[in-house]
Every structure is written in structure tokens, then in C-alpha cells.
Design a protein around this motif. Structure first.
Motif, PDB file in Angstrom:
ATOM      1  N   ASN A   1      27.260  85.986  88.548  1.00 46.24           N
ATOM      2  CA  ASN A   1      28.031  85.809  87.324  1.00 46.24           C
ATOM      3  C   ASN A   1      27.383  84.796  86.395  1.00 46.24           C
ATOM      4  O   ASN A   1      27.034  83.697  86.803  1.00 46.24           O
ATOM      5  N   ALA A   2      27.242  85.179  85.130  1.00 47.26           N
ATOM      6  CA  ALA A   2      26.558  84.344  84.142  1.00 47.26           C
ATOM      7  C   ALA A   2      27.487  83.364  83.454  1.00 47.26           C
ATOM      8  O   ALA A   2      27.055  82.631  82.582  1.00 47.26           O
ATOM      9  N   PHE A   3      28.754  83.332  83.829  1.00 48.87           N
ATOM     10  CA  PHE A   3      29.715  82.415  83.228  1.00 48.87           C
ATOM     11  C   PHE A   3      30.310  81.531  84.306  1.00 48.87           C
ATOM     12  O   PHE A   3      30.434  81.932  85.459  1.00 48.87           O
ATOM     13  N   GLU A   4      30.671  80.330  83.915  1.00 51.08           N
ATOM     14  CA  GLU A   4      31.405  79.460  84.826  1.00 51.08           C
ATOM     15  C   GLU A   4      32.533  78.792  84.059  1.00 51.08           C
ATOM     16  O   GLU A   4      32.405  78.492  82.876  1.00 51.08           O
TER      17      GLU A   4
ATOM     18  N   ARG B   1      22.277  87.281  72.205  1.00 48.21           N
ATOM     19  CA  ARG B   1      22.609  86.401  73.339  1.00 48.21           C
ATOM     20  C   ARG B   1      23.980  85.776  73.127  1.00 48.21           C
ATOM     21  O   ARG B   1      24.279  85.290  72.036  1.00 48.21           O
ATOM     22  N   PRO B   2      24.817  85.744  74.159  1.00 44.14           N
ATOM     23  CA  PRO B   2      26.159  85.185  73.988  1.00 44.14           C
ATOM     24  C   PRO B   2      26.146  83.657  73.933  1.00 44.14           C
ATOM     25  O   PRO B   2      25.342  82.997  74.590  1.00 44.14           O
TER      26      PRO B   2
ATOM     27  N   ILE C   1      34.470  86.093  82.657  1.00 44.18           N
ATOM     28  CA  ILE C   1      33.980  85.909  84.026  1.00 44.18           C
ATOM     29  C   ILE C   1      34.241  87.166  84.843  1.00 44.18           C
ATOM     30  O   ILE C   1      33.409  87.592  85.632  1.00 44.18           O
ATOM     31  N   GLN C   2      35.401  87.775  84.629  1.00 44.04           N
ATOM     32  CA  GLN C   2      35.773  88.972  85.387  1.00 44.04           C
ATOM     33  C   GLN C   2      34.943  90.189  85.005  1.00 44.04           C
ATOM     34  O   GLN C   2      34.664  91.030  85.851  1.00 44.04           O
ATOM     35  N   VAL C   3      34.541  90.319  83.728  1.00 46.51           N
ATOM     36  CA  VAL C   3      33.856  91.529  83.273  1.00 46.51           C
ATOM     37  C   VAL C   3      32.335  91.403  83.246  1.00 46.51           C
ATOM     38  O   VAL C   3      31.660  92.382  82.961  1.00 46.51           O
ATOM     39  N   CYS C   4      31.794  90.255  83.550  1.00 44.98           N
ATOM     40  CA  CYS C   4      30.341  90.056  83.500  1.00 44.98           C
ATOM     41  C   CYS C   4      29.646  90.980  84.505  1.00 44.98           C
ATOM     42  O   CYS C   4      29.931  90.935  85.696  1.00 44.98           O
ATOM     43  N   PRO C   5      28.713  91.841  84.032  1.00 44.06           N
ATOM     44  CA  PRO C   5      28.054  92.788  84.924  1.00 44.06           C
ATOM     45  C   PRO C   5      26.819  92.235  85.645  1.00 44.06           C
ATOM     46  O   PRO C   5      26.187  92.944  86.415  1.00 44.06           O
ATOM     47  N   ALA C   6      26.463  90.996  85.400  1.00 45.32           N
ATOM     48  CA  ALA C   6      25.270  90.421  86.026  1.00 45.32           C
ATOM     49  C   ALA C   6      25.461  90.339  87.544  1.00 45.32           C
ATOM     50  O   ALA C   6      26.570  90.133  88.027  1.00 45.32           O
ATOM     51  N   PRO C   7      24.386  90.492  88.316  1.00 46.01           N
ATOM     52  CA  PRO C   7      24.496  90.401  89.782  1.00 46.01           C
ATOM     53  C   PRO C   7      25.103  89.073  90.245  1.00 46.01           C
ATOM     54  O   PRO C   7      25.928  89.054  91.140  1.00 46.01           O
TER      55      PRO C   7
ATOM     56  N   ARG D   1      25.619  80.583  81.616  1.00 40.77           N
ATOM     57  CA  ARG D   1      24.456  80.137  82.382  1.00 40.77           C
ATOM     58  C   ARG D   1      23.298  81.075  82.021  1.00 40.77           C
ATOM     59  O   ARG D   1      23.199  82.180  82.545  1.00 40.77           O
ATOM     60  N   PRO D   2      22.425  80.649  81.085  1.00 47.56           N
ATOM     61  CA  PRO D   2      21.380  81.546  80.563  1.00 47.56           C
ATOM     62  C   PRO D   2      20.453  82.115  81.628  1.00 47.56           C
ATOM     63  O   PRO D   2      19.994  83.243  81.503  1.00 47.56           O
ATOM     64  N   HIS D   3      20.178  81.374  82.679  1.00 50.98           N
ATOM     65  CA  HIS D   3      19.253  81.872  83.698  1.00 50.98           C
ATOM     66  C   HIS D   3      19.834  83.042  84.489  1.00 50.98           C
ATOM     67  O   HIS D   3      19.108  83.752  85.177  1.00 50.98           O
ATOM     68  N   LEU D   4      21.158  83.293  84.375  1.00 54.88           N
ATOM     69  CA  LEU D   4      21.783  84.409  85.070  1.00 54.88           C
ATOM     70  C   LEU D   4      22.235  85.521  84.125  1.00 54.88           C
ATOM     71  O   LEU D   4      22.565  86.612  84.572  1.00 54.88           O
ATOM     72  N   CYS D   5      22.274  85.243  82.833  1.00 54.74           N
ATOM     73  CA  CYS D   5      22.796  86.189  81.843  1.00 54.74           C
ATOM     74  C   CYS D   5      21.776  87.295  81.572  1.00 54.74           C
ATOM     75  O   CYS D   5      20.595  87.029  81.323  1.00 54.74           O
ATOM     76  N   LEU D   6      22.246  88.558  81.608  1.00 52.65           N
ATOM     77  CA  LEU D   6      21.350  89.690  81.357  1.00 52.65           C
ATOM     78  C   LEU D   6      20.798  89.664  79.937  1.00 52.65           C
ATOM     79  O   LEU D   6      19.632  89.972  79.712  1.00 52.65           O
ATOM     80  N   ALA D   7      21.640  89.293  78.960  1.00 57.32           N
ATOM     81  CA  ALA D   7      21.194  89.249  77.569  1.00 57.32           C
ATOM     82  C   ALA D   7      20.134  88.170  77.366  1.00 57.32           C
ATOM     83  O   ALA D   7      19.191  88.350  76.596  1.00 57.32           O
TER      84      ALA D   7
END
Length: 129
Positions: A115-118, A92-93, A107-113, A61-67
């Protein structure tokens, strides 16, 4: 003095509001660790069909991804157990669907406030912009 009973608007509408179903407590985690499949199965509504883990895929989910927001972050691609499942393009991933096993480690390791993955069933995969 008047013996008239008055109700506030909130109290009156509270009578009309449908009662919420009680929330069931979460099931205890298994002794060996966290299982993403068990987590999603426990949250499924009774009677809902859950897809098997082999048919799951991950979407960024690009709008949530830090990269994607301009910060340097490559945690998901570094920690992914399948080489080449998450490709970095311009920092960018991007999930490579044929290589992704749907394990959910990203999903487990994503550091974004937020989660940038679903995790999605493969048939509902939507390509990222």
C-alpha cells in the motif's frame, strides 16, 4: 559407549530465548462492513493512546506508489470522496492536508502490491518529496 548428552547450538540458545507472547485472534468485523478506526483500535497495544479519526491524515509513500514509479494510476484521486483532497501533479498523487478528512478510503482502494498510503496523526505528517 558414552552416556553423555549433547545439545545442538540451536537447542541450547532456544532455552535462553525469551518466550513470545501469544498472538490474540482478530476480532470479528461488524455486520455493516469494514471500519478502519475499529481495525486500528483492535491492533493497538493495551494502554496505547489512539488518536481520534478526525485528527488523522494520509501520506503518500512515493517509493511504493505505482504512479510515482512511472505507471499510470489515478485510483486514489478518482475514488476519494472529498473533491480536491488528492491532487494529481504530473500524474502523481499528492495529499492536500487541509482538505483531507483522514477517512482512509484511498488506503482501501490502492492497487499497489504494498500500500502506497499510510494513515498518520496530523502532528506526525511528513511532507512527500
Amino acid at each position: 559407549m558414552s552416556s553423555q548428552v549433547t545439545l545442538s547450538r540451536r537447542a541450547f540458545l532456544g532455552f535462553l530465548r525469551k518466550k513470545e507472547e501469544p498472538v490474540r485472534p482478530p476480532e470479528p468485523a461488524p455486520a455493516e462492513g469494514f471500519s478502519l478506526e475499529a481495525f486500528h483500535a483492535a491492533r493497538a497495544r493495551p494502554g496505547a493512546v489512539t488518536a481520534p479519526a478526525s485528527r488523522m491524515t494520509v501520506r503518500v509513500r512515493p517509493h511504493l506508489c505505482l504512479a510515482w514509479q512511472g505507471s499510470f494510476c489515478s485510483t486514489c484521486s478518482e475514488r476519494c470522496p472529498v473533491e480536491g483532497a488528492i491532487a494529481l501533479e504530473l500524474g502523481r498523487p499528492r495529499v492536500v492536508e487541509p482538505r483531507c478528512t483522514g477517512c482512509g478510503l484511498c488506503i482501501q482502494v490502492c492497487p499497489a502490491p504494498l500500500n502506497a498510503f499510510e494513515l498518520l496523526p496530523s502532528s506526525q505528517q511528513v511532507s512527500a518529496p
